[in-house]
Design an enzyme around this catalytic site. Sequence first.
Site, short mmCIF file in Angstrom:
data_model
loop_
_atom_site.label_atom_id
_atom_site.label_comp_id
_atom_site.label_asym_id
_atom_site.label_seq_id
_atom_site.Cartn_x
_atom_site.Cartn_y
_atom_site.Cartn_z
N GLY B 49 0.84 -1.21 0.00
CA GLY B 49 0.00 0.00 0.00
C GLY B 49 0.87 1.25 0.00
CG HIS B 50 3.18 2.13 3.47
ND1 HIS B 50 3.18 0.97 4.20
CD2 HIS B 50 2.55 3.05 4.24
CE1 HIS B 50 2.58 1.17 5.37
NE2 HIS B 50 2.19 2.43 5.42
N GLY B 160 -3.47 7.01 1.28
CA GLY B 160 -4.21 5.84 0.86
C GLY B 160 -5.67 5.94 1.27
CB VAL B 189 -2.45 -1.98 -2.33
CG1 VAL B 189 -1.78 -3.23 -2.88
CG2 VAL B 189 -2.06 -0.75 -3.14
CB SER B 198 -3.29 -3.21 7.35
OG SER B 198 -3.03 -2.74 8.66
NE ARG B 200 -2.90 -0.81 14.39
CZ ARG B 200 -3.09 0.47 14.08
NH1 ARG B 200 -3.58 0.79 12.89
NH2 ARG B 200 -2.78 1.42 14.95
#
EC number: 6.3.2.1
Lengths: 305, 305
Positions: B49-50, B160, B189, B198, B200
Amino acid sequence: MVASNIEGTKQTKLQVIETIEEMRKLLDRNDRKGKTVGFVPTMGYLHEGHLSLVQYAREENDLVVMSIFVNPAQFGPNEDYATYPRDKERDLQLAASAGVDIVFIPSVDEMYPHESGIRILPGEQKSVLCGAKRPGHFDGVLKVILKLFNIVDPDRSYFGMKDAQQLSIIESFVHDFNLRTKIVRVPIVREEDGLAKSSRNVKLSGVERKEAPAIYKALQKGAKYIEQGKHPEEAIQMVKEMICSETTGEIDYVEILSFPDLQPIEEHSKEIIIACAVKFEKARLIDNIIMSTKEGKLNVSNNDE
Amino acid sequence: MVASNIEGTKQTKLQVIETIEEMRKLLDRNDRKGKTVGFVPTMGYLHEGHLSLVQYAREENDLVVMSIFVNPAQFGPNEDYATYPRDKERDLQLAASAGVDIVFIPSVDEMYPHESGIRILPGEQKSVLCGAKRPGHFDGVLKVILKLFNIVDPDRSYFGMKDAQQLSIIESFVHDFNLRTKIVRVPIVREEDGLAKSSRNVKLSGVERKEAPAIYKALQKGAKYIEQGKHPEEAIQMVKEMICSETTGEIDYVEILSFPDLQPIEEHSKEIIIACAVKFEKARLIDNIIMSTKEGKLNVSNNDE
């Protein structure tokens, strides 16, 4: 309208801008070519205090930008937003002759369109002086100042020391949130009789105007008391009595605090502020003296013990 | 550490910066020569995602800056600040290979030295979704984001859409206070099985990880309900029941609101968000679907009437 800039620079025409978009374009960092911008935020009805801010800005920067905006967000419901003195044409002439390059004079709708209600709240510094008497005032100051800083993107911003609490809170805001402007403190400008220059002075009656210099005289005597090692409470009492006996104004507060953190003074406080607000019929005036204190000279013994 | 930038550009070394002062010097607008800066704020423990944010930033800007800072101000006292996953070396390697030019990775002391207590409070947008469940969370987000924006001074900043409420509040903040960065929304994503990426996710047990994709499946089915003209309350109920029956997680919330204003949906709402938070043993996961709605297709009849 032609501004006579500092000696040696060419005369430039004052630009009067009303929209955020135009300001953004005009001051785009990528087009500045290293030119520095000094910013003087005002609520207009300019007096020599404002012009002194311009003078400081003029000396240190390539471009001087002044904003003129009576900010509704910093007035309480029973305060003088509606009657705050305004004179656009006079302001623009004064700005031009003081050497301002760009005046930003937006409408309220331009500054505050539909909003989501995000608020910026000052910390403990708001709990004293004007902050204690004007709930929400400094929320409104921080709101407009963050907007103006982002619109103008100044290298340096100039604030008068008459609004000492405002200065202290804005300095903290800049520090805590890494705002990209340097804050420059500019000393209070006074009338010959000592009254601090203020846009609100025109709202004094003839009698009140004659009495009002007693405020500064009382603060000066208060400062002398502190220098002599008298207890702050004694100084405060004297200032209150002097203002009460020499004016028809009603005292809103007289306080002595450390500066710029605005905490109760302690033996090691290096700088202190003696500040007051006095309500006349149509104008509430503020004034202060900020003084350095000599090591160990401060009398902060607790009389109750 | 060498970053392989987008095709055609030369390889550059990743710069790792720990202090605000160094960042300021490095990104001084007067030295940028018109180069644009894209900013990707993160709390580290990078995932795809990042890296997708970096990819967007890489395509639109000359320089890409990423911050890695687990921001204590946005964690509540009983939340997972202490156990939030961290891996600096891995993050720096991923950042470098994704094409980041500068990583800003300050300490907590660097970001939060002695402060005056000035706070930024979101408006009504905070009263729903995560804001309702994590009191103070978005105060902490706005605090760190204003600091980071001022330190990096980006032309564009990438967020995001998994953190949809954060995005919505930051967009409002930028709008209301004229912040000098453009906000770019980047799609969520997902893992192959649909689970939103994530940091997490690593805190899920093996069983929980297998159950977790049911969250997105439930949201998708909820979106279909809305498309079919079913009442939002019916969709919410179905999503809740599906997550309850297919996972061991505890539902924190399932809500359907207009986007980006996060108000109760109305007939004319153009975009809506179906969002949920689910608490597993060591990880609270969020996910959402944002969908455009066809004129008049939205069923908002009040069942109580």
